[in-house]
Scaffold this active site. Sequence first.
Site, PDB file in Angstrom:
ATOM      1  N   GLY A 124     -54.082 -13.611 -19.244  1.00 15.40           N
ATOM      2  CA  GLY A 124     -52.707 -13.654 -19.738  1.00 15.40           C
ATOM      3  C   GLY A 124     -51.773 -14.339 -18.771  1.00 15.40           C
ATOM      4  O   GLY A 124     -51.951 -14.276 -17.553  1.00 15.40           O
ATOM      5  N   GLY A 191     -61.210  -2.543  10.642  1.00 17.13           N
ATOM      6  CA  GLY A 191     -61.412  -1.096  10.781  1.00 17.13           C
ATOM      7  C   GLY A 191     -60.367  -0.301  10.025  1.00 17.13           C
ATOM      8  O   GLY A 191     -59.965   0.785  10.454  1.00 17.13           O
ATOM      9  N   HIS A 455     -60.367  33.589   2.516  1.00 19.09           N
ATOM     10  CA  HIS A 455     -61.264  33.588   3.682  1.00 19.09           C
ATOM     11  C   HIS A 455     -62.698  33.813   3.229  1.00 19.09           C
ATOM     12  O   HIS A 455     -62.932  34.671   2.381  1.00 19.09           O
ATOM     13  CB  HIS A 455     -60.849  34.698   4.645  1.00 19.09           C
ATOM     14  CG  HIS A 455     -61.748  34.833   5.829  1.00 19.09           C
ATOM     15  ND1 HIS A 455     -61.716  33.954   6.890  1.00 19.09           N
ATOM     16  CD2 HIS A 455     -62.734  35.733   6.109  1.00 19.09           C
ATOM     17  CE1 HIS A 455     -62.634  34.318   7.782  1.00 19.09           C
ATOM     18  NE2 HIS A 455     -63.262  35.391   7.319  1.00 19.09           N
TER      19      HIS A 455
HETATM   20  P1  FAD Z   1     -56.656  -3.857 -10.317  1.00 18.22           P
HETATM   21  O1  FAD Z   1     -57.429  -2.611 -10.270  1.00 18.22           O
HETATM   22  O2  FAD Z   1     -57.040  -4.984  -9.433  1.00 18.22           O
HETATM   23  O3  FAD Z   1     -56.668  -4.328 -11.835  1.00 18.22           O
HETATM   24  C1  FAD Z   1     -56.068  -5.502 -12.235  1.00 18.22           C
HETATM   25  C2  FAD Z   1     -56.722  -5.938 -13.525  1.00 18.22           C
HETATM   26  O4  FAD Z   1     -56.025  -7.055 -14.048  1.00 18.22           O
HETATM   27  C3  FAD Z   1     -58.168  -6.383 -13.329  1.00 18.22           C
HETATM   28  O5  FAD Z   1     -58.983  -5.727 -14.273  1.00 18.22           O
HETATM   29  C4  FAD Z   1     -58.131  -7.894 -13.576  1.00 18.22           C
HETATM   30  O6  FAD Z   1     -59.315  -8.374 -14.198  1.00 18.22           O
HETATM   31  C5  FAD Z   1     -56.948  -8.026 -14.512  1.00 18.22           C
HETATM   32  N1  FAD Z   1     -56.254  -9.311 -14.448  1.00 18.22           N
HETATM   33  C6  FAD Z   1     -55.827  -9.973 -13.351  1.00 18.22           C
HETATM   34  N2  FAD Z   1     -55.136 -11.068 -13.704  1.00 18.22           N
HETATM   35  C7  FAD Z   1     -55.126 -11.099 -15.052  1.00 18.22           C
HETATM   36  C8  FAD Z   1     -54.567 -11.990 -16.010  1.00 18.22           C
HETATM   37  N3  FAD Z   1     -53.845 -13.048 -15.638  1.00 18.22           N
HETATM   38  N4  FAD Z   1     -54.777 -11.717 -17.312  1.00 18.22           N
HETATM   39  C9  FAD Z   1     -55.504 -10.636 -17.696  1.00 18.22           C
HETATM   40  N5  FAD Z   1     -56.036  -9.773 -16.838  1.00 18.22           N
HETATM   41  C10 FAD Z   1     -55.838  -9.989 -15.532  1.00 18.22           C
HETATM   42  N6  FAD Z   1     -57.629   3.128  -4.093  1.00 18.22           N
HETATM   43  C11 FAD Z   1     -57.523   4.466  -4.080  1.00 18.22           C
HETATM   44  O7  FAD Z   1     -56.486   4.995  -4.499  1.00 18.22           O
HETATM   45  N7  FAD Z   1     -58.530   5.263  -3.628  1.00 18.22           N
HETATM   46  C12 FAD Z   1     -59.693   4.746  -3.160  1.00 18.22           C
HETATM   47  O8  FAD Z   1     -60.587   5.483  -2.746  1.00 18.22           O
HETATM   48  C13 FAD Z   1     -59.845   3.339  -3.162  1.00 18.22           C
HETATM   49  N8  FAD Z   1     -60.975   2.777  -2.719  1.00 18.22           N
HETATM   50  C14 FAD Z   1     -61.129   1.425  -2.795  1.00 18.22           C
HETATM   51  C15 FAD Z   1     -62.309   0.874  -2.352  1.00 18.22           C
HETATM   52  C16 FAD Z   1     -62.500  -0.487  -2.410  1.00 18.22           C
HETATM   53  C17 FAD Z   1     -63.801  -1.082  -1.937  1.00 18.22           C
HETATM   54  C18 FAD Z   1     -61.464  -1.321  -2.937  1.00 18.22           C
HETATM   55  C19 FAD Z   1     -61.655  -2.806  -3.029  1.00 18.22           C
HETATM   56  C20 FAD Z   1     -60.275  -0.781  -3.373  1.00 18.22           C
HETATM   57  C21 FAD Z   1     -60.088   0.604  -3.297  1.00 18.22           C
HETATM   58  N9  FAD Z   1     -58.900   1.196  -3.704  1.00 18.22           N
HETATM   59  C22 FAD Z   1     -58.768   2.553  -3.650  1.00 18.22           C
HETATM   60  C23 FAD Z   1     -57.754   0.386  -4.179  1.00 18.22           C
HETATM   61  C24 FAD Z   1     -57.670   0.392  -5.704  1.00 18.22           C
HETATM   62  O9  FAD Z   1     -58.873  -0.088  -6.237  1.00 18.22           O
HETATM   63  C25 FAD Z   1     -56.507  -0.468  -6.147  1.00 18.22           C
HETATM   64  O10 FAD Z   1     -55.325  -0.027  -5.504  1.00 18.22           O
HETATM   65  C26 FAD Z   1     -56.296  -0.391  -7.639  1.00 18.22           C
HETATM   66  O11 FAD Z   1     -57.432  -0.807  -8.347  1.00 18.22           O
HETATM   67  C27 FAD Z   1     -55.106  -1.259  -8.049  1.00 18.22           C
HETATM   68  O12 FAD Z   1     -54.903  -1.164  -9.419  1.00 18.22           O
HETATM   69  P2  FAD Z   1     -54.191  -2.339 -10.215  1.00 18.22           P
HETATM   70  O13 FAD Z   1     -54.198  -1.934 -11.651  1.00 18.22           O
HETATM   71  O14 FAD Z   1     -52.927  -2.702  -9.612  1.00 18.22           O
HETATM   72  O15 FAD Z   1     -55.128  -3.607 -10.009  1.00 18.22           O
END
Ligand code: FAD
Length: 476
Positions: A124, A191, A455
Amino acid sequence: MADTSGRDTSGPDTYDIVVIGGGPGGYAAALYAAGAGLSVAVVEKDKVGGTCLHRGCIPAKQFLETASVFRTVAGAKEFGVNAEQPTIDFAVSQARKQKVVAQLWKGLQSLMKSRKITTVIGTGSLGPGHLVQVDDGAGNITELTGRHVILASGSAVRTLPGFEIDGRFVLTSDEVLALDRLPGSAVVVGGGAIGCEFASMMSDLGTQVTLLEALPRLLPGCDADVAEVVARSFKRRGIDVHTGIPVHGHQPGEGQTTVRFGDDESVTVDVVVVSVGRRPLSDGLLKDGTAVELDQRGFVAVDGLMRTAEDGVYAVGDVVNTPQLAHVGFAEAVVAVQDILGEDPIPVDYANVPWAIYCHPEVAFAGVSEQAARDAGRDVVVSKHRFASSSRAMIVGETEGLVKVIAEKMPDGRAGKLLGVHMAGPWVTEQLAEGWLAVNWEATPDDMAPFIHPHPTLSETFGEAVLTLTGRGLHG
Ligand code: FAD
């Protein structure tokens, strides 16, 4: 093009809200809005659930759970349980991860369908007049209009100069979480939370890990005492930890690669795992003619109510410059939708967001660290209690770590409201809840002292830390 409800979407359908991105920020916005009776379309280029479900939180925690089971079995003898020395079949853990993810993905899709949310698969982009064009990658463009639009396109991995991601020698979290076999040796660059989770998991499962961090200590955003618990545990378990050093690059050789770091140091390993943060996914998201603004790093600029510079367009989650956590995305989504509903939402209080890091030992915290409080010129009192003196910690055999509570110092010297709760140790990601609530509630030790803890539980350590701040601790 057909949407998930089977409707023909070749015309420009209008919804109360069009959400771009179906990760935690986007799907939370969609679910909350649909629950409030609004019509919603979610545009997703890959799979709803986003990074968190498919390449982040859930897969990573599943592998960390494998590491936890491995440690339990390896240590079983101490409890009089004679199990053979465990070995790891990572392909089985990978299959289990896929099963967990698939189950959650299916559940999420059903939930969205049951709330009558339209999902349109494609990329999008937002143009003028709240018009969202969706490109399905096969030459078809669908147009949707939202009375409001929520940008939730999330973030993607990034790397450092000298470490081009090739999936062979240089991996990011995306590649590690798809492995069927762990490497024999690895350098983890970074880290922070994700780097420490990977270092911990891989080391527990037999990889020889070198962990390189440019800043003076691991987990730079955490309280120093908590970070120290993790650093000590890592070193004791054989992780080669180097902090305060630059990393220069790597030179692939026969089957392995040599990483250069510090003044003149190097290590030769099977793979390098780069874990140096994530970049906002905003390239191509905006067409000419929208007033939405990006900052220099590509984050969408928003105010406290998640409003962008264009009226009726919001942004939430990792694409805005706030803590990159799934639950922060959820909270921002609720704020945005409440604003759309005219409900006068309370902005997210980023200073008191709960953090949970699932390395071993676990880390969890909310609120200000001791150093940050002192740097800000605040007068504080601090109470620390170690799990070493907890009966439950001894019973479960996990006595590493502590609970640290930071409170405002009142003019009479007594402890006032709690400013920060920081934990490292067994199951602290689950234990943080009352600390997080206390900080956000601005509770004082005197408010909390009458509440008893069962406890023997690990939670008694937090209870003791708070009781000590009243000047009348029972056990220390
Ligand atoms: P995203 O989850 O990145 O989702 C964005 C979505 O938009 C994706 O599905 C993508 O395909 C879609 N998209 C992008 N651009 C477009 C477009 N132009 N048109 C249509 N679709 C599009 N957070 C925690 O809270 N706890 C944890 O334990 C944790 N562990 C993590 C471990 C790892 C290894 C990683 C990488 C991240 C972790 N996170 C954790 C962070 C967490 O995954 C993110 O903060 C969260 O997924 C962000 O959500 P979001 O919806 O903003 O983005």
